[in-house]
Write a protein that holds these residues in place. Structure first.
Motif, PDB file in Angstrom:
ATOM      1  N   PRO A 139      -4.276   1.586   4.896  1.00 50.89           N
ATOM      2  CA  PRO A 139      -5.535   1.233   4.240  1.00 50.89           C
ATOM      3  C   PRO A 139      -6.475   0.430   5.139  1.00 50.89           C
ATOM      4  O   PRO A 139      -6.046  -0.403   5.930  1.00 50.89           O
ATOM      5  CB  PRO A 139      -5.079   0.399   3.041  1.00 50.89           C
ATOM      6  N   PRO A 162       0.827  -1.197   0.000  1.00 47.51           N
ATOM      7  CA  PRO A 162       0.000   0.000   0.000  1.00 47.51           C
ATOM      8  C   PRO A 162       0.867   1.255   0.000  1.00 47.51           C
ATOM      9  O   PRO A 162       2.055   1.202   0.329  1.00 47.51           O
ATOM     10  CB  PRO A 162      -0.798  -0.119   1.300  1.00 47.51           C
ATOM     11  N   GLY A 215     -10.108  -8.355  -0.200  1.00 42.71           N
ATOM     12  CA  GLY A 215     -10.151  -6.957   0.199  1.00 42.71           C
ATOM     13  C   GLY A 215      -9.540  -6.065  -0.855  1.00 42.71           C
ATOM     14  O   GLY A 215      -9.250  -6.508  -1.970  1.00 42.71           O
ATOM     15  N   GLY A 216      -9.321  -4.829  -0.482  1.00 40.59           N
ATOM     16  CA  GLY A 216      -8.781  -3.851  -1.419  1.00 40.59           C
ATOM     17  C   GLY A 216      -7.704  -2.983  -0.819  1.00 40.59           C
ATOM     18  O   GLY A 216      -7.570  -1.809  -1.165  1.00 40.59           O
ATOM     19  N   ASP A 217      -6.901  -3.562   0.089  1.00 45.86           N
ATOM     20  CA  ASP A 217      -5.854  -2.783   0.751  1.00 45.86           C
ATOM     21  C   ASP A 217      -4.631  -2.550  -0.127  1.00 45.86           C
ATOM     22  O   ASP A 217      -3.839  -1.643   0.138  1.00 45.86           O
ATOM     23  CB  ASP A 217      -5.401  -3.483   2.044  1.00 45.86           C
ATOM     24  N   PRO A 273      -6.279  -8.508  -4.770  1.00 40.03           N
ATOM     25  CA  PRO A 273      -7.419  -8.256  -3.871  1.00 40.03           C
ATOM     26  C   PRO A 273      -7.165  -8.702  -2.431  1.00 40.03           C
ATOM     27  O   PRO A 273      -7.842  -9.591  -1.909  1.00 40.03           O
ATOM     28  CB  PRO A 273      -8.544  -9.062  -4.518  1.00 40.03           C
ATOM     29  N   ALA A 280      -9.691  -0.914   3.683  1.00 35.58           N
ATOM     30  CA  ALA A 280     -10.731  -1.212   2.705  1.00 35.58           C
ATOM     31  C   ALA A 280     -11.676  -2.286   3.248  1.00 35.58           C
ATOM     32  O   ALA A 280     -11.285  -3.099   4.089  1.00 35.58           O
ATOM     33  CB  ALA A 280     -10.102  -1.677   1.401  1.00 35.58           C
ATOM     34  N   PRO A 281     -12.919  -2.305   2.780  1.00 32.85           N
ATOM     35  CA  PRO A 281     -13.868  -3.339   3.235  1.00 32.85           C
ATOM     36  C   PRO A 281     -13.364  -4.742   2.915  1.00 32.85           C
ATOM     37  O   PRO A 281     -12.710  -4.968   1.901  1.00 32.85           O
ATOM     38  CB  PRO A 281     -15.137  -3.019   2.437  1.00 32.85           C
ATOM     39  N   PRO A 322      -6.866  -8.265   1.738  1.00 32.73           N
ATOM     40  CA  PRO A 322      -7.038  -7.551   3.001  1.00 32.73           C
ATOM     41  C   PRO A 322      -5.764  -7.790   3.823  1.00 32.73           C
ATOM     42  O   PRO A 322      -5.349  -8.937   4.004  1.00 32.73           O
ATOM     43  CB  PRO A 322      -8.251  -8.239   3.634  1.00 32.73           C
ATOM     44  N   THR A 382     -14.523  -8.639   2.170  1.00 35.07           N
ATOM     45  CA  THR A 382     -15.678  -9.387   1.694  1.00 35.07           C
ATOM     46  C   THR A 382     -15.395 -10.883   1.725  1.00 35.07           C
ATOM     47  O   THR A 382     -14.234 -11.315   1.666  1.00 35.07           O
ATOM     48  CB  THR A 382     -16.052  -8.982   0.259  1.00 35.07           C
TER      49      THR A 382
END
Length: 230
Positions: free
Chosen positions: A155, A39, A206-208, A213, A157-158, A215, A160
């Motif tokens: 970061p 990140p 995730g989207g960190d 993708p 990010a949500p 987390p 999922t």
């Protein structure tokens, strides 16, 4: 990035090292999970030097500095980094341990952030420092973070769930298999630091991090009971 950022950022870091009683500091291009893609908040090497490649490291002493890259980046490093401040070195042919033996002096204290180095990598650096009478010092907080005034936020990010139809297996089944392996090994638990492995075990995404993708997180899977996710 621009080579011009090297001078003020190097000066700020050296001033911070003096405050901490350090003669140098090692800056790897990685994060706490040993990711190749990191990140923005972990782009410490890029902030310091201007180098935007996916792999590299720098060693900063109060009077000199070097940046280490592999064969992919021998042209790029000279375009993005002020080479009058950071001497370009080949990460494989002339690794940091060799540079330390040639340039670090006896009695020097070289700092490193233990969150950003592997066990084997730390051992090699410790041996290199010890061989010339210097010492490798683990810092409580990264000195770059102290002087990086506009550092991006960490970061969040949500996260999922990744459905079993895509993952191929329920998370609890993966955890059971890990726990059986721990029993075979007579181990009480395993600590998971690789974010890719955490995402796989728990079927989460995730989207960190850009390009993947993930987390960012850690996990502890005990031989018995529920695992913990951080």
């Amino acid at each position: 990035t621009t080579p011009a950022q090297g001078a003020p950022h190097l000066k700020a870091l050296c001033e911070e090292l003096k405050k901490k009683g350090l003669d140098g500091f090692i800056v790897p291009r990685t994060d706490e999970h040993q990711n190749e893609y990191v990140p923005a908040s972990s782009e410490r090497l890029m902030w310091l030097t201007g180098f935007a490649g996916s792999w590299g490291a720098a060693i900063v002493l109060l009077e000199q500095a070097a940046i280490f890259v592999d064969g992919r980046y021998t042209v790029q490093v000279r375009e993005q980094v002020d080479t009058s401040l950071f001497s370009p070195e080949h990460l494989i042919e002339h690794p940091p341990e060799q540079w330390i033996k040639k340039n670090v002096k006896a009695g020097m204290k070289i700092g490193f952030d233990p969150w950003l180095h592997t066990h084997d990598g730390t051992k090699r650096l410790e041996e290199a420092c010890a061989s010339i009478g210097a010492s490798l010092v683990a810092v409580d907080s990264n000195p770059i973070d102290s002087v990086w005034s506009d550092r991006p936020a960490i970061p969040l990010a949500p996260v999922t769930l990744h459905r079993p139809a895509y993952a191929g297996e329920e998370a609890d089944q993966k955890i059971k298999r890990i726990q059986l392996k721990l029993k075979d090994m007579n181990a009480d638990a395993v600590v998971i630091t690789d974010a890719h492995a955490v995402a796989w075990i728990f079927n989460i995404r995730g989207g960190d991090v850009g390009h993947t993708p993930l987390p960012l997180g850690f996990a502890i899977v005990p031989q018995q009971g529920k695992p913990e996710l951080f």
